[in-house]
Design a protein around this motif. Sequence first.
Motif, PDB file in Angstrom:
ATOM      1  N   GLY B 233      33.116   7.868 146.409  1.00 31.23           N
ATOM      2  CA  GLY B 233      32.268   8.480 147.433  1.00 31.23           C
ATOM      3  C   GLY B 233      32.200   7.688 148.722  1.00 31.23           C
ATOM      4  N   THR B 234      31.747   8.357 149.732  1.00 32.93           N
ATOM      5  CA  THR B 234      31.620   7.751 151.052  1.00 32.93           C
ATOM      6  C   THR B 234      30.210   8.003 151.562  1.00 32.93           C
ATOM      7  OG1 THR B 234      32.246   9.757 152.186  1.00 32.93           O
ATOM      8  CG2 THR B 234      34.029   8.258 151.544  1.00 32.93           C
ATOM      9  N   ALA B 235      29.950   7.470 152.727  1.00 27.88           N
ATOM     10  CA  ALA B 235      28.652   7.706 153.338  1.00 27.88           C
ATOM     11  C   ALA B 235      28.426   9.183 153.582  1.00 27.88           C
ATOM     12  CB  ALA B 235      28.545   6.927 154.647  1.00 27.88           C
ATOM     13  N   ALA B 236      29.507   9.818 153.908  1.00 30.57           N
ATOM     14  CA  ALA B 236      29.387  11.239 154.204  1.00 30.57           C
ATOM     15  C   ALA B 236      28.948  12.008 152.976  1.00 30.57           C
ATOM     16  CB  ALA B 236      30.705  11.761 154.715  1.00 30.57           C
ATOM     17  N   LEU B 238      26.967  11.107 150.815  1.00 30.94           N
ATOM     18  CA  LEU B 238      25.535  10.958 150.661  1.00 30.94           C
ATOM     19  C   LEU B 238      24.766  12.109 151.296  1.00 30.94           C
ATOM     20  CD1 LEU B 238      24.700   7.194 151.288  1.00 30.94           C
ATOM     21  CD2 LEU B 238      24.233   8.537 149.261  1.00 30.94           C
ATOM     22  N   ILE B 239      25.179  12.454 152.494  1.00 33.46           N
ATOM     23  CA  ILE B 239      24.419  13.487 153.173  1.00 33.46           C
ATOM     24  C   ILE B 239      25.078  14.851 152.995  1.00 33.46           C
ATOM     25  CG2 ILE B 239      23.201  12.091 154.823  1.00 33.46           C
ATOM     26  CD1 ILE B 239      25.445  12.413 156.771  1.00 33.46           C
ATOM     27  N   TRP B 241      28.081  15.884 153.544  1.00 35.28           N
ATOM     28  CA  TRP B 241      29.094  16.342 154.490  1.00 35.28           C
ATOM     29  C   TRP B 241      30.471  16.098 153.896  1.00 35.28           C
ATOM     30  CZ3 TRP B 241      27.019  14.041 159.719  1.00 35.28           C
ATOM     31  CH2 TRP B 241      25.898  14.798 160.116  1.00 35.28           C
ATOM     32  N   THR B 242      30.999  17.137 153.342  1.00 36.39           N
ATOM     33  CA  THR B 242      32.301  16.981 152.724  1.00 36.39           C
ATOM     34  C   THR B 242      33.369  17.093 153.797  1.00 36.39           C
ATOM     35  OG1 THR B 242      32.511  19.347 152.347  1.00 36.39           O
ATOM     36  CG2 THR B 242      31.432  18.017 150.637  1.00 36.39           C
ATOM     37  N   ALA B 243      34.588  16.839 153.337  1.00 39.60           N
ATOM     38  CA  ALA B 243      35.693  16.901 154.301  1.00 39.60           C
ATOM     39  C   ALA B 243      35.834  18.315 154.876  1.00 39.60           C
ATOM     40  CB  ALA B 243      36.986  16.467 153.627  1.00 39.60           C
ATOM     41  N   GLY B 245      33.452  20.149 155.782  1.00 42.49           N
ATOM     42  CA  GLY B 245      32.472  20.360 156.850  1.00 42.49           C
ATOM     43  C   GLY B 245      31.427  21.407 156.515  1.00 42.49           C
ATOM     44  N   ARG B 246      31.142  21.535 155.288  1.00 43.55           N
ATOM     45  CA  ARG B 246      30.131  22.521 154.932  1.00 43.55           C
ATOM     46  C   ARG B 246      28.719  22.034 155.180  1.00 43.55           C
ATOM     47  NH1 ARG B 246      32.447  26.268 154.166  1.00 43.55           N
ATOM     48  NH2 ARG B 246      34.109  26.441 152.736  1.00 43.55           N
TER      49      ARG B 246
END
Lengths: 178, 246, 775
Positions: B233-236, B238-239, B241-243, B245-246
């Motif tokens: 996982g990444t920081a994205a 966490l919130i 925000w998948t690749a 962009g949903r």
Amino acid sequence: MSLRLGILGLLTSGPLHGYEVKQQFEEILAGTWDLNIGSVYQMLQRLERDGLVQPSGSRGDRGRQEFVATEEGRRLFDEWLDNPDKQPELLREEIYVKVLLLALQREPDTARILKVLDNQRHAYLQRLRDLADQERAVQGTSSGQTGSPLALLFQAGRLHTEASLKWIDACVEQLSRN
Amino acid sequence: MNAIVVMQNVSRLFAENSGVAALDGISLDIERGEFAAVVGPSGSGKSTLLNLIAGLDRPTSGRVEVCGIDVGGASESALAKHRRKGVGFVFQFFNLIESLTVLENVMVPAELAGVRRGKAKARALEQLDELGAAELARRYPETLSGGQRQRVALARALINAPDLVLADEPTGALDTRSGKNVMDLLAGMNEAGQTVVLVTHDIKLAASYGRRILTLRDGRLADDTRLSVQRTGTAADLIGWTAEGR
Amino acid sequence: MNTVSATRTMAFASIRRHKVRSLSILFMSFIGAAATVLSATLLLDTHRPWDRAFEDAAGPHLVLEFDSDLVSRSDIEATASLPNVAALGEVHESVLLLAQSGEDKGPMQVVGRSGPGGDVGKLSFMEGRWPEKAGEIAVTPYDGWNPPELRLGEAFTLPTAAGPAEFRIVGVLIDLTTTSVRGSIQRGWVLPAEMPSLTSASAPLRYLAGYRLAGDVSETGIAAARERIGAALVPGAQSADPLTWLDMRSGSNWSVAAFGSIIYGFALVILTAVALTIASVIAGTVLAGYRDFGVAKALGFTPWQVMGLLVIQVAVPAGIGVVLGLPLGVLAGSYFLGESAFELGLPESSAVNPPLILLVAAGFMLLVVAAAAIPGLRAARLSAASAISRGRSPSLGKLSRRGSAIVRMGLPRHLGLGAAAVVDRPVRAMLTVGAVAACMAALTFASTFGPTMDGFIKDRATWGAAQDVTVFKAPGRSADDVQALLSQRREIDFSVETSVASYVVPGQVKALGVMGVRGGAETMGFRAAKGRWFAAPGEAVMNAFTARELGMKLGDAVTGTVNGTELKLTVVGLMNDAIHGGFRVHWNTLAAVAPDAQPDTFLLRLNDDVNAVEFVDSINAQGGDLLLAHYLGYEADMTPIDRTIGGLSAVLILVAVLGTFNTTLLAMRERLRDTAILKTLGMTGAQITGMIFTFAGVLTLAATGIGIPLGLWMQDRIVNDGIGEVSGFVVDVGIFDVRSVVLIVAGALAVTLLGALVPARRARRLSVAAVLRSE
């Protein structure tokens, strides 16, 4: 949803190219996210369609068109900022459902529930580790420092995980008592 | 096996004749170079475990072997020696001796071990320097901030190059930033090969730095997890925000 | 709950919680109160003891002896109505006889008396009872000097008209009139009915009358009274020199002064030590309780209530201790009074003196409250938070840090910490050091006094007895006869002859004596304690006591008369003369004014191989009633005074140990955290012990450093100035032998060790976890 508002938010500060939007997001998330430029343009189109952003500057080559938030867009964004999250706390983790299902059985298999909880606990611990590792990695890059918005984000992640861990401990205690 | 701490079915009753156990049937090994964290709510037996590893207490039953010493059977002086050279302590409230300067505080374990004053002084300065606290040498603990004091305590813990560093809620009295500094120092030492045992009630701290999480509950070892470096996982993520962009 | 009961409740809770502290105060107060009562009793007793005994006994200011042929009893009794005569005691018959016990014989004044009581001159019993029938006699105590040696239950013979009659000693009494500057006389009392049989031509009956005077009882007043009495009676009725109470007082001076001053000194030291120890214990306790006050304040107690808390916490255990300690003090006092009475040769006074005891109790409690209140004031003024934080760890000012650093220098770290802990609380340290120093001073005094007095007593020459054997010529017999007898005895190495004449000094009521000395006195060992022996004519060595009384010193000259002829004497030396009360001069000096003077006493130095006792017996047998030989076997019995000093020293050591113990304990408790930390860091039990012993050791060392010089000074003051001032004694002080040094060092070590044992043990057994986790 939040990506839509995220892009809108960026555009309230000033006009940006689509490419710049992608760049800024990636900066905020310290390069941990590789945003698809196509998605950005798609979102920009939708926002423009909804009247929340407008092109700024000369219309020309699509790739170099700057966009900026409209009055309406700004208003919506402010409203969104000012309104607290009214949605009920969504327990998105699947563990809650798993435990619920297992516990509601006519003769609950306590050993099984405990095993499930144990597994999840391990996963949570690992998550904490990962978050810590990620944060360290981010700090390694030039934009990372404690107190930066990203650090706060990681903290949120940790606290949430801790909360979940506490819940697991509470379940275990409850089950052990029965 | 490269185990620094070996515990076999260790129990420790609260008082000699009480039926209540602070620790009950603990068996675990801690290996050299590990960063182990012991977690659990208050009353779970963490401090007792720490005291046993440190040789400050003896088990009621079972075997505790630390750095080759049988804690249950060793003489008081052997245990004292163990505490001098085998173990370095870091406490929540620093526990520095107020009437000594920073330098003198760091020198104490060395002096107790019989190192000549001059040599102990040199070693202490070196140690402080390594931790970036050399300029504090002449000051008194009273005048230092929490973070500075903990760093001094760390230097004191390291001066005799112990096999094991025991940290008991080291960040408990510190602000976030100082706490992070101290933990980073510990992590750094661990990377250089130092075995560290952290005792804390803060699971976040334990899992952020520890590789091995030992969970105590009501005196028993409820869990023993080894964590790997996965970086899922990444920081994205966490919130949310998948690749895509949903 | 109102504030008073709230304070009380909290105070009592505190007392219960801090059991060790409360017990410590209780115990200290117990010992302290006992020691204070003891000291106060002794102080009172040794303060003008003779005067008190004299008043208690309604002693006679003037004792006159009358010739029974010239005056009758009723004549004497008539003088009772003279002005200035407050009372005349019973007129007793007396006769001077030679008492004999085996070969031992000596003069005894036998007095017929119906009982020990009376208006004037009461007697008090040392042991035994008054004679109830014929053949029974009560005597004055054996002075260890003059023959015969008499003890209770023994019998001896007195010459009667019908030959020697045996008398059995049934009682021993103290009669203040028997000791005076002229020496002490042996007196025996029989029932009045026995007197006629004891009287004979060679032993004429005398009347003894004791007068208590009103108004001026100085030398002049007494002289005037004597004049009046003499005038009321037939001239020449007085058969002997009058004896005044001043003579009596001076006579007992040396023992009173010597032993009285010592006990006085000791009592003072004990009082000082106890006061300082209590103060340090209590002050230390208060300082250790700062945290509690902070908590109390946080709970809402006002400063005054906090003070009240403090005072109650201290006063209650102290009060209990005092109540328990007073009886012990009275018991101890009685024991020591008995001992000292024996030494002073005075009747024993009662130890139970209720006003004194109440005063002591009140004073003690006052001290306790003050010792608590003064630091308490400070505590009361602090805010709650600062009190709690101060209580957590002693805050170090710059000064104590520096002092700490200095003290630590050079010592191994753990010992250094122990030493530094002394400096942490300077006031408490000073109080403790003061207390222990006082004790060490007294111990120094005690251990050096023995050898000093021993040496002094053994130096018989300076008090007039350098000879081996004294031969007294019987009155009326020829000195040549004695000389002839002695010259034949080969056992005699050489002899010194003396003759005493009456020396009347103008302005002095009583006559002094002047003793001519012939022969090698200096060779025999006679010497002056101060100044030098006489050499030229007119030079004299004077009795130091008498010199003191007359206000004379070395170099002074006095002119008196011997049988009306003028004789001027210059004092070139002083002697602590126990034998002769006046001047010793060269024979020629005396012969110049009394050419007919014949020796009356022969002082013999025997050859080394001679058994002196056998010699004396043989000479007495050979001499018959020509002479009386006496062996100078007098060895002063120092046992009672040694016992007294030993007992008081034990009390002092106890006080010192308690003081050190308490301070060490308090210090250890304050440094609990540091000790726990050090234990965690690997300090061994031995090192912990070393640390605590260093603390106690530094205290004791400092105390010894102050105490030993103080003790030597005390000795100088008491022995030289005290005894010397009061009685004219001239003593050479400064005997400080190896044994004393060893004793003092041992005492100091005992204090350190005993005081530190328990705290060290507690520190070793400290539960580290408990201390380190709770903050």
